[in-house]
Write an enzyme that holds these catalytic residues in place. Structure first.
Site, mmCIF file in Angstrom:
data_model
loop_
_atom_site.group_PDB
_atom_site.id
_atom_site.type_symbol
_atom_site.label_atom_id
_atom_site.label_comp_id
_atom_site.label_asym_id
_atom_site.label_seq_id
_atom_site.Cartn_x
_atom_site.Cartn_y
_atom_site.Cartn_z
ATOM 1 C CG HIS A 171 -0.680 -0.411 2.470
ATOM 2 N ND1 HIS A 171 0.407 0.102 3.148
ATOM 3 C CD2 HIS A 171 -1.266 -1.284 3.325
ATOM 4 C CE1 HIS A 171 0.472 -0.426 4.348
ATOM 5 N NE2 HIS A 171 -0.532 -1.284 4.475
ATOM 6 C CG ASP A 203 -9.361 4.608 -0.460
ATOM 7 O OD1 ASP A 203 -8.345 5.308 -0.667
ATOM 8 O OD2 ASP A 203 -9.620 4.093 0.636
ATOM 9 C CG HIS A 206 -6.126 3.943 2.447
ATOM 10 N ND1 HIS A 206 -7.486 3.766 2.413
ATOM 11 C CD2 HIS A 206 -5.675 3.273 3.539
ATOM 12 C CE1 HIS A 206 -7.845 3.016 3.450
ATOM 13 N NE2 HIS A 206 -6.773 2.711 4.140
ATOM 14 C CG ASP A 228 -5.547 -2.151 3.110
ATOM 15 O OD1 ASP A 228 -4.759 -3.057 3.408
ATOM 16 O OD2 ASP A 228 -5.784 -1.190 3.857
ATOM 17 C CG LEU A 254 -6.850 5.394 6.788
ATOM 18 C CD1 LEU A 254 -8.335 5.453 6.477
ATOM 19 C CD2 LEU A 254 -6.057 6.232 5.788
ATOM 20 N N GLY A 256 -8.394 -0.163 7.169
ATOM 21 C CA GLY A 256 -8.619 -0.661 5.811
ATOM 22 C C GLY A 256 -9.648 0.146 5.038
#
Length: 333
Positions: A171, A203, A206, A228, A254, A256
């Site tokens: 990520h 998204d 993130h 995720d 924060l 998933g």
């Protein structure tokens, strides 16, 4: 023959980092039921293969995840393997991971995990600065894909990791040392290495869509999509609640996402500006390459596994096929 008139078709999507779905969180309860829910939910979203992910947890939970993963693979399709995200990470970049379970790896502990895994451990996220050459060598010998993540590595440490056996980064931007002028960090090392691949959560939470666009320019085919994705949970070490289009833990950190891969693909088209075909490859062919499965998955060609999905103009899944067996999701079919 399949009548898909008016629909689009693409290779089955592959998600290399997903934790749960529909109220079943694999990272809290590593059970056959959780894996069944996870893979079924993915299948309904055009995703034909997943790596069920266990974040930093007790060694007993890690072993349980590997054991149930082996058992599930023997019984049912859809699980490509297990992704262990931790516990060998840097506590400075733990994010929503549990501090109490973080520790340094040893070859003996890795051997014990590999023995339980029996080949089902396909990917491990760990911090390059805590992984010794002996640990890296043992995992690579077992065919595990090493992904750098939850790491505060300097550029030099990260670059050395990629030269020494790390293949990917987990990520991108999240829980890793940032790209800065005087210290390019892990992000800079990913950009700079000619072979390093990286997953990204598209998204808009993130990381911004501009960050996805910049990274796509830098990494080209080395950037791939993950969800995720987690689900609501109020028990065990990982407790999450939904907040708009993402999840946070009990401290409000924060955690998933609430993504599906079709949503991630659509975001890449609508908000990043990528062609649909390329966005689809980021969720199928490129993750297949990460696992060394691009001779079986990621193409609609003779000799490849007949995993594909049919979708409408809004990228809503209408049907999914695994090994040629098609299931319609829309009652109109």
């Amino acid at each position: 023959m399949v009548d898909g008139l008016g629909l689009n078709v693409a290779p089955g999507l592959l998600d290399l980092q997903v934790y749960g779905a529909a109220g079943q969180l694999f990272s809290v309860e590593p059970s056959l039921e959780a894996l069944q829910t996870l893979t079924e939910h993915a299948f309904e979203q055009g995703t034909t293969g997943v790596l069920a992910t266990m974040p930093t947890n007790s060694l007993d939970m890690m072993r349980a995840a590997l054991k149930v993963g082996r058992e599930f693979q023997r019984q049912r399709p859809g699980l490509l393997g297990i992704h262990l995200e931790g516990p060998y990470i840097n506590p400075v970049k733990k994010g929503a991971h549990q501090q109490e379970f973080i520790h340094a790896p040893s070859v003996a502990e890795i051997d014990a995990l590999l023995e339980v895994a029996g080949g089902v451990l396909k990917m491990m996220t760990l911090a390059p600065e805590v992984a010794t050459p002996a640990v890296v060598a043992r995992l690579r010998e077992a065919g595990v894909v090493l992904s750098a993540g939850h790491s505060n590595a300097t550029y030099s440490q990260a670059a050395e990791g990629f030269r020494g056996g790390f293949a990917a980064a987990t990520h991108l931007f999240n829980a890793m040392s940032a790209l800065q002028g005087r210290e390019p960090g892990l992000v800079g090392a990913v950009y700079d290495d000619p072979a390093a691949q990286a997953s990204i959560i598209a998204d808009g939470v993130h990381c911004s869509f501009a960050a996805v666009r910049i990274s796509k320019k830098m990494l080209a085919e080395r950037l791939f999509l993950i969800t995720d994705a987690v689900t609501e949970s109020q028990q065990g070490a990982y407790r999450f609640r939904r907040q708009d289009n993402h999840f946070v833990d009990e401290q409000g950190t924060l955690a998933g996402s609430a993504l599906t891969l079709p949503q991630a693909v659509r975001n890449c088209v609508e908000h990043v500006g990528l062609p649909l075909a390329e966005a689809l490859r980021m969720a199928s062919l490129y993750p297949a390459r990460v696992l060394g499965l691009d001779d079986q998955l990621g193409y609609l060609e003779t000799g490849y596994t007949a995993d594909f999905w049919l979708f409408d103009e809004q990228l809503a899944p209408v049907a999914t096929a695994r090994a040629g067996e098609l299931v319609w999701h829309s009652k109109s079919h």
